[in-house]
Write a protein that holds these residues in place. Sequence first.
Motif, PDB file in Angstrom:
ATOM      1  N   MET A   1       0.828  -1.210   0.000  1.00 61.42           N
ATOM      2  CA  MET A   1       0.000   0.000   0.000  1.00 61.42           C
ATOM      3  C   MET A   1       0.864   1.262   0.000  1.00 61.42           C
ATOM      4  N   THR A   2       1.897   1.240   0.844  1.00 61.83           N
ATOM      5  CA  THR A   2       2.791   2.393   0.937  1.00 61.83           C
ATOM      6  C   THR A   2       3.476   2.666  -0.399  1.00 61.83           C
ATOM      7  N   LYS A   3       3.997   1.600  -1.021  1.00 63.43           N
ATOM      8  CA  LYS A   3       4.673   1.759  -2.311  1.00 63.43           C
ATOM      9  C   LYS A   3       3.721   2.290  -3.383  1.00 63.43           C
ATOM     10  N   LEU A   4       2.471   1.838  -3.327  1.00 62.24           N
ATOM     11  CA  LEU A   4       1.475   2.297  -4.307  1.00 62.24           C
ATOM     12  C   LEU A   4       1.210   3.785  -4.136  1.00 62.24           C
ATOM     13  N   LEU A   5       1.058   4.238  -2.893  1.00 66.63           N
ATOM     14  CA  LEU A   5       0.821   5.667  -2.636  1.00 66.63           C
ATOM     15  C   LEU A   5       2.006   6.510  -3.095  1.00 66.63           C
ATOM     16  N   PHE A   6       3.206   6.027  -2.827  1.00 60.57           N
ATOM     17  CA  PHE A   6       4.399   6.754  -3.285  1.00 60.57           C
ATOM     18  C   PHE A   6       4.420   6.857  -4.807  1.00 60.57           C
ATOM     19  N   LYS A   7       4.070   5.754  -5.460  1.00 61.63           N
ATOM     20  CA  LYS A   7       4.084   5.725  -6.927  1.00 61.63           C
ATOM     21  C   LYS A   7       3.054   6.674  -7.511  1.00 61.63           C
ATOM     22  N   LEU A   8       1.890   6.783  -6.850  1.00 62.11           N
ATOM     23  CA  LEU A   8       0.800   7.614  -7.369  1.00 62.11           C
ATOM     24  C   LEU A   8       0.996   9.103  -7.096  1.00 62.11           C
ATOM     25  N   PHE A   9       1.581   9.456  -5.943  1.00 60.49           N
ATOM     26  CA  PHE A   9       1.565  10.860  -5.508  1.00 60.49           C
ATOM     27  C   PHE A   9       2.932  11.526  -5.385  1.00 60.49           C
ATOM     28  N   ILE A  10       4.005  10.769  -5.483  1.00 64.69           N
ATOM     29  CA  ILE A  10       5.333  11.367  -5.334  1.00 64.69           C
ATOM     30  C   ILE A  10       5.999  11.502  -6.709  1.00 64.69           C
ATOM     31  N   PRO A  11       6.347  12.727  -7.116  1.00 62.66           N
ATOM     32  CA  PRO A  11       7.019  12.902  -8.418  1.00 62.66           C
ATOM     33  C   PRO A  11       8.413  12.299  -8.391  1.00 62.66           C
ATOM     34  N   LYS A  12       8.903  11.917  -9.553  1.00 64.97           N
ATOM     35  CA  LYS A  12      10.241  11.362  -9.637  1.00 64.97           C
ATOM     36  C   LYS A  12      11.275  12.454  -9.374  1.00 64.97           C
ATOM     37  N   GLY A  13      12.325  12.066  -8.676  1.00 69.13           N
ATOM     38  CA  GLY A  13      13.369  13.034  -8.364  1.00 69.13           C
ATOM     39  C   GLY A  13      13.985  12.747  -7.014  1.00 69.13           C
ATOM     40  N   ASP A  14      15.057  13.464  -6.713  1.00 72.66           N
ATOM     41  CA  ASP A  14      15.757  13.301  -5.450  1.00 72.66           C
ATOM     42  C   ASP A  14      15.014  14.036  -4.341  1.00 72.66           C
ATOM     43  N   VAL A  15      15.103  13.522  -3.100  1.00 73.24           N
ATOM     44  CA  VAL A  15      14.386  14.146  -1.974  1.00 73.24           C
ATOM     45  C   VAL A  15      14.948  15.521  -1.632  1.00 73.24           C
ATOM     46  N   SER A  16      16.138  15.851  -2.152  1.00 71.37           N
ATOM     47  CA  SER A  16      16.674  17.195  -1.941  1.00 71.37           C
ATOM     48  C   SER A  16      15.904  18.238  -2.749  1.00 71.37           C
ATOM     49  N   ASP A  17      15.154  17.776  -3.752  1.00 72.77           N
ATOM     50  CA  ASP A  17      14.289  18.654  -4.539  1.00 72.77           C
ATOM     51  C   ASP A  17      13.125  19.101  -3.652  1.00 72.77           C
ATOM     52  N   PRO A  18      12.923  20.418  -3.438  1.00 71.18           N
ATOM     53  CA  PRO A  18      11.845  20.899  -2.568  1.00 71.18           C
ATOM     54  C   PRO A  18      10.463  20.382  -2.979  1.00 71.18           C
ATOM     55  N   ASN A  19      10.227  20.212  -4.276  1.00 77.65           N
ATOM     56  CA  ASN A  19       8.922  19.729  -4.736  1.00 77.65           C
ATOM     57  C   ASN A  19       8.684  18.283  -4.317  1.00 77.65           C
TER      58      ASN A  19
ATOM     59  N   MET B   1      -0.175   3.309   9.936  1.00 78.95           N
ATOM     60  CA  MET B   1       0.226   4.718   9.871  1.00 78.95           C
ATOM     61  C   MET B   1       1.592   4.934  10.511  1.00 78.95           C
ATOM     62  N   PHE B   2       1.902   4.147  11.546  1.00 76.81           N
ATOM     63  CA  PHE B   2       3.227   4.241  12.167  1.00 76.81           C
ATOM     64  C   PHE B   2       4.319   3.901  11.162  1.00 76.81           C
ATOM     65  N   PHE B   3       4.194   2.750  10.506  1.00 83.17           N
ATOM     66  CA  PHE B   3       5.214   2.328   9.546  1.00 83.17           C
ATOM     67  C   PHE B   3       5.240   3.253   8.326  1.00 83.17           C
ATOM     68  N   PHE B   4       4.082   3.731   7.900  1.00 81.39           N
ATOM     69  CA  PHE B   4       3.974   4.634   6.745  1.00 81.39           C
ATOM     70  C   PHE B   4       4.705   5.954   7.027  1.00 81.39           C
ATOM     71  N   ASN B   5       4.399   6.566   8.162  1.00 79.59           N
ATOM     72  CA  ASN B   5       5.017   7.856   8.496  1.00 79.59           C
ATOM     73  C   ASN B   5       6.485   7.712   8.864  1.00 79.59           C
ATOM     74  N   ARG B   6       6.848   6.584   9.469  1.00 82.79           N
ATOM     75  CA  ARG B   6       8.264   6.372   9.777  1.00 82.79           C
ATOM     76  C   ARG B   6       9.078   6.271   8.495  1.00 82.79           C
ATOM     77  N   LYS B   7       8.512   5.623   7.468  1.00 85.22           N
ATOM     78  CA  LYS B   7       9.183   5.507   6.176  1.00 85.22           C
ATOM     79  C   LYS B   7       9.384   6.895   5.552  1.00 85.22           C
ATOM     80  N   ILE B   8       8.342   7.735   5.590  1.00 88.85           N
ATOM     81  CA  ILE B   8       8.443   9.087   5.028  1.00 88.85           C
ATOM     82  C   ILE B   8       9.446   9.924   5.823  1.00 88.85           C
ATOM     83  N   ALA B   9       9.379   9.826   7.161  1.00 87.81           N
ATOM     84  CA  ALA B   9      10.276  10.622   8.018  1.00 87.81           C
ATOM     85  C   ALA B   9      11.739  10.303   7.723  1.00 87.81           C
ATOM     86  N   LYS B  10      12.052   9.023   7.543  1.00 85.89           N
ATOM     87  CA  LYS B  10      13.427   8.629   7.240  1.00 85.89           C
ATOM     88  C   LYS B  10      13.830   9.078   5.839  1.00 85.89           C
TER      89      LYS B  10
END
Length: 386
Positions: free
Chosen positions: A1-19, A147-156
């Motif tokens: 589920m987490t990977k699917l949400l990332f694929k749908l809503f996160i644009p491609k690029g490095d996390v240093s990119d503000p967008n 939600m714990f594992f989901f947000n921990r993944k984003i936080a890291k």
Amino acid sequence: MTKLLFKLFIPKGDVSDPNVRSAYGKLSGFTGIILNILLVAGKLTAGLLSGSVSIIADALNNLSDAGSSVITFIGFRLAGRKPDKEHPFGHGRIEYVAGLIVSVIIIFMGIELVQTSVEKIITPQKATFSYLALGVLCASIAFKLWMFFFNRKIAKTINSPSVAATATDSISDVIATTVVLIALVCGIYTDFPVDGTAGIIVALFILKGGISALKDTQAPLLGKPISKELAEQIDSLAMEHENILGVHDLIYHDYGPGRALLSFHVEVPAEISVIAIHGMIDHIEREIYSKYGIETVIHMDPVCNGGMCDHVHSLALQAAKSVHPDATIHDVQMVDCEGKNKVYFDMILPYGLDISDSQAAALAAEYLKENGIDAEVRVDHPYVEA
């Protein structure tokens, strides 16, 4: 589920990119809003039908979580807005102001729930067991674990303290809801007011969360020191450059997510040309912005080495240590004043001493005077997190 949400809503690029970073933060906030509102609706329905104050309290706990998720969403959204003439430092601190308001609301909500739960203990009314309430609570525990594992993944991924705090809060919610679930089941077998007792426990969780959020939001509004970890990274980056002898007075100004200003001093050899040092300092400022996204201003402190300079520096440090063993010094300068050498330096002292800064400066100056040195001492305090 987490990977699917990332694929749908996160644009491609490095996390240093503000967008990209903003997209991760907004996804965390929006997901929290939707799931917590669903949990609030389910628990309120189950709580009102069964007459359970602890389930209603747990529903309000999720309502405060939904409010926190709104703040997260707004914060990451505003961090992407450009500064304007009215707000040259951006709009990021709106997140802290809104968080402060939400924190106060949460605290008042917790106090009200404590009162309601105490009344339920004094005049107990047995809550009605229902499989609806049982199912809602079990679903809530499952959702909050995810939600714990989901947000921990984003936080890291984006190194976000606010999202990491959301992940930690999800675990607290799992514990609180488990207490309510146990109370619901135990209520079938005992006349002890387990519902009111569980309500107090959940209310205390809410109060703890509200007070913690209040501390987290007021600190950046009042101004807080640079983190020890970031200070060490900046120090290391600067010291990698030739002719940087020391770094001090790191002052960090937080204007919200993605907007920070930093100033600090670097000690350089006095004999190096100003043009060469200026070019190197410009390079360090650009390097810090490229790596950390922080606008930086660096002040140059020329220092002399060898002979009398080393002797004076050693005595100045002894003078500072005579005031407090943890004292440090910097900016030791010898100036020819009316035919006499006078020494100027800054003495860094811990907070909370029993003597005033002026008294401390006088003690250090007196120590040096006894050793034949006329000195003027300026007292300063650490700007780095302890």
